[in-house]
Design an enzyme around this catalytic site. Structure first.
Site, PDB file in Angstrom:
ATOM      1  N   ALA A 210      23.915  39.529  36.433  1.00 34.81           N
ATOM      2  CA  ALA A 210      24.584  39.948  35.167  1.00 34.81           C
ATOM      3  C   ALA A 210      25.305  38.998  34.222  1.00 34.81           C
ATOM      4  CB  ALA A 210      25.380  41.361  35.514  1.00 34.81           C
ATOM      5  N   LYS A 243      26.264  40.526  28.972  1.00 32.96           N
ATOM      6  CA  LYS A 243      27.286  39.487  28.870  1.00 32.96           C
ATOM      7  C   LYS A 243      26.411  38.392  28.341  1.00 32.96           C
ATOM      8  CE  LYS A 243      29.533  42.000  31.065  1.00 32.96           C
ATOM      9  NZ  LYS A 243      29.854  42.457  32.471  1.00 32.96           N
TER      10      LYS A 243
HETATM   11  N1  PLP Z   1      26.193  43.868  37.941  1.00 38.31           N
HETATM   12  C1  PLP Z   1      27.489  43.420  37.894  1.00 38.31           C
HETATM   13  C2  PLP Z   1      27.936  42.716  38.768  1.00 38.31           C
HETATM   14  C3  PLP Z   1      28.391  43.503  36.719  1.00 38.31           C
HETATM   15  O1  PLP Z   1      29.480  42.981  36.574  1.00 38.31           O
HETATM   16  C4  PLP Z   1      27.909  44.349  35.755  1.00 38.31           C
HETATM   17  C5  PLP Z   1      29.077  44.508  34.318  1.00 38.31           C
HETATM   18  O2  PLP Z   1      28.781  44.427  33.388  1.00 38.31           O
HETATM   19  C6  PLP Z   1      26.643  44.957  35.734  1.00 38.31           C
HETATM   20  C7  PLP Z   1      25.621  44.730  36.700  1.00 38.31           C
HETATM   21  C8  PLP Z   1      25.965  45.858  34.772  1.00 38.31           C
HETATM   22  O3  PLP Z   1      26.222  45.574  33.448  1.00 38.31           O
HETATM   23  P1  PLP Z   1      25.681  46.600  32.084  1.00 38.31           P
HETATM   24  O4  PLP Z   1      25.440  47.788  32.566  1.00 38.31           O
HETATM   25  O5  PLP Z   1      26.913  46.776  31.110  1.00 38.31           O
HETATM   26  O6  PLP Z   1      24.508  45.949  31.569  1.00 38.31           O
HETATM   27  O1  TYF Z   2      33.227  44.470  36.320  1.00 37.85           O
HETATM   28  C1  TYF Z   2      33.402  44.627  35.117  1.00 37.85           C
HETATM   29  O2  TYF Z   2      34.525  44.518  34.619  1.00 37.85           O
HETATM   30  C2  TYF Z   2      32.265  44.725  34.135  1.00 37.85           C
HETATM   31  C3  TYF Z   2      32.370  45.769  33.222  1.00 37.85           C
HETATM   32  O3  TYF Z   2      32.130  51.078  35.327  1.00 37.85           O
HETATM   33  C4  TYF Z   2      32.368  47.129  33.785  1.00 37.85           C
HETATM   34  O4  TYF Z   2      31.005  44.754  34.704  1.00 37.85           O
HETATM   35  C5  TYF Z   2      33.378  47.568  34.513  1.00 37.85           C
HETATM   36  C6  TYF Z   2      33.347  48.898  35.219  1.00 37.85           C
HETATM   37  C7  TYF Z   2      32.220  49.751  34.821  1.00 37.85           C
HETATM   38  C8  TYF Z   2      31.098  49.309  34.128  1.00 37.85           C
HETATM   39  C9  TYF Z   2      31.269  48.175  33.430  1.00 37.85           C
END
Ligand code: PLP
Ligand code: TYF
Length: 394
Positions: A210, A243
Site C-alpha cells: 500500500a 497513497k
Molecule cells: N493495506 C495497508 C497496510 C494499509 O495501510 C492500507 C491503508 O490505507 C490499505 C491496505 C488499503 O488502502 P485503501 O483501501 O485506502 O487503498
Molecule cells: O492505517 C491507516 O491509517 C490507513 C488509513 O479502516 C485507514 O491505512 C485506516 C483505517 C481504515 C481504513 C483506512
C-alpha cells in the site's frame, strides 16, 4: 429485524480521527490516520493526477460500464510498476478493486473459494483491518511474531520460528514494504530466507503493498515482491493506489495472482471477475483510469515519480530531524530507530498512558498502540513532539 443487530466495534484509527476533529485546542497535532500531508498540513492532489484528470475530462466519451476486471491499461501499468520484468505474465490474473482494501477482501474470498481450510498468517501487530476482514470472510487466522518492542526492529528470529508452524497451502500475509503499524521492515537477505521457508513449506504469500514509493524508492520498495515472484510458484498481490497516487477517495486498487500454470491463471481470472460481479459488479473506474494514463505516458509518469520522490524524501528528512531532536532532548540514542524505519509510520513503543498524556496534555494525537504518522509533522512541530515525548517519559 434491525433490533437483532449487535453493536460493532469502532475502528480505532477512524475513531481517533473523529476525536481530533472535535478537539477545539489550537495547535493540536494529528499523527493518527495514515494519510500523507505536506508541510502545510494539506493532502494535495498530485500534479500528474490533476493533469491526467484534466486530459481525461476532455477525452472521456462515455460513462457506460467498463469490464468486470477493469481498465486494461491500469492493470498492465500496475503489473509493470510492481513486478517489472519479473512478472510471469502468462501465469497471472488481475482485477481492479475498490482500493487496496477491496483487493485484500477479494484475495481472501478467492483463497476461501480455492481452499477454505487454509489458515492465513498475520504479523503481530498488523493493520487492524486484516484480522477484521479475515474474520468477516470466514477464514481461519494464525499469527506470527514480528516486532521487537525493545529494539523497535523486526524480530526476524521469532518470526521464522513461528512460521515453522506453516502447513502446505497456508497463506502468509506480508506487508510488501513500509510495515503498518510498526515502520520496521525485513532486510533483503531476510526476505530471501523467508522465501526459502515459504517454498519448503508449500505456503503462499499474500503481499499487501500500500506504500510503494514511500520507503526507499519505487523499485527498492517492490524488490521483495519481485524476488518472491521469481522464486515461488503461487502468490497473491493486493496493491493500493491511495497513497502513492494520492487518490484515496477514488478507491483505486488491484489484486494480482501468480499461478502455477497458465491454465490455473485462466481459472483465477474467471473467478476474480466473478468475485467482482458478486460483490459490486464493476470496479470504480475514475482513479484507476488516471493511474493507467499516468503510467503509460512518459511525461506524466516522470512528473508523478518526481513528486513521489519529494514526498518520500520529505518524510525521510522528518525522520532524521525527529531522531536528532530526541537525541538532544533525552541525551540518549534510544530513538535512533525512527531514522531506520520506513514509510509513513513508526511505532514509538510508548504505553497507553503515555499516549494519553501526549493527547491530553500536549494535544498530540497518536494511535493507542503508539503508532505515529510521520507525515503529520513539519519543521515547526518536530521540536514540539520531541519535547512532549521526553516530558511524557517515553
Ligand atoms: N493495506 C495497508 C497496510 C494499509 O495501510 C492500507 C491503508 O490505507 C490499505 C491496505 C488499503 O488502502 P485503501 O483501501 O485506502 O487503498
Ligand atoms: O492505517 C491507516 O491509517 C490507513 C488509513 O479502516 C485507514 O491505512 C485506516 C483505517 C481504515 C481504513 C483506512
Amino acid at each position: 429485524m434491525f433490533d437483532q443487530l449487535t453493536q460493532q466495534p469502532k475502528d480505532k484509527i477512524l475513531a481517533l480521527m473523529q476525536q481530533f476533529r472535535e478537539d477545539p485546542r489550537p495547535g493540536k497535532i494529528d499523527l493518527g490516520v495514515g494519510v500523507y500531508r505536506n508541510a502545510e498540513g494539506v493532502t494535495p492532489v498530485m500534479r500528474a493526477i490533476r493533469a491526467a484528470g484534466a486530459q481525461w475530462q476532455q477525452d472521456e466519451t462515455t460513462k457506460a460500464y467498463t469490464s468486470l476486471a477493469g481498465d486494461a491499461q491500469f492493470l498492465d501499468g500496475m503489473c509493470d510498476l510492481i513486478l517489472a520484468d519479473t512478472a510471469p505474465r502468462d501465469r497471472m490474473a488481475s482485477v481492479a478493486t475498490v482500493g487496496g482494501t477491496g483487493a485484500i477482501h477479494q484475495a481472501l474470498e478467492l483463497i476461501k473459494s480455492a481452499n477454505p481450510a487454509a489458515r492465513v498468517w498475520l504479523s503481530n501487530p498488523t493493520w487492524p483491518n486484516h484480522p477484521a476482514i479475515l474474520r468477516h470472510v470466514g477464514l481461519q487466522a494464525a499469527e506470527y511474531r514480528y516486532f521487537d518492542n525493545e529494539s523497535r526492529a523486526v524480530d526476524f528470529g521469532a518470526m521464522m520460528t513461528d512460521l515453522q508452524g506453516l502447513a502446505a497451502g497456508d497463506v502468509v500475509l506480508l506487508h510488501g514494504c513500509c510495515h503498518n503499524p510498526t515502520g520496521a521492515n525485513l532486510t533483503m537477505p531476510e526476505w530471501t530466507e523467508l522465501a526459502g521457508l515459504l517454498l519448503s513449506k508449500g505456503a503462499i504469500p499474500l503481499i499487501d503493498i500500500a506504500y510503494q514509493g514511500f520507503g526507499d524508492g519505487l523499485d527498492e520498495d517492490a524488490a521483495p515482491t519481485r524476488m518472491l515472484a521469481g522464486k515461488l510458484p503461487e502468490m497473491l498481490i493486493a496493491a493500493s493506489c491511495s497513497k502513492n497516487f494520492g487518490v484515496y477517495r477514488d478507491r483505486a486498487g488491484i489484486l494480482m495472482t501468480i499461478c502455477a500454470s497458465s491454465a490455473d491463471a485462466a481459472l483465477a481470472q474467471n473467478n476474480l471477475a466473478t468475485l467482482n460481479r458478486l460483490n459490486y459488479s464493476f470496479p470504480p473506474d475514475h482513479g484507476a483510469r488516471l493511474v493507467g494514463l499516468i503510467l503509460s505516458d512518459p511525461t506524466l509518469r516522470a512528473d508523478w515519480q518526481a513528486e513521489l520522490e519529494e514526498v518520500r524524501n520529505g518524510m525521510l528528512t522528518l525522520r532524521t530531524q525527529l531522531a536528532d531532536a530526541l537525541q538532544i532532548e533525552t541525551g540518549s540514542n534510544r530513538f535512533g530507530f525512527l531514522a531506520q524505519h520506513r514509510g509513513m509510520f513508526s511505532r514509538l513503543g510508548a504505553t497507553p498512558e503515555q499516549i494519553e498524556t501526549l493527547r491530553d496534555t500536549h494535544a498530540i494525537y497518536i494511535i493507542g498502540d503508539s503508532r505515529m504518522n510521520i507525515a503529520g509533522l513539519n519543521a515547526e512541530t518536530v521540536p514540539l513532539l520531541a519535547s512532549a515525548i521526553a516530558r511524557a517519559g517515553i
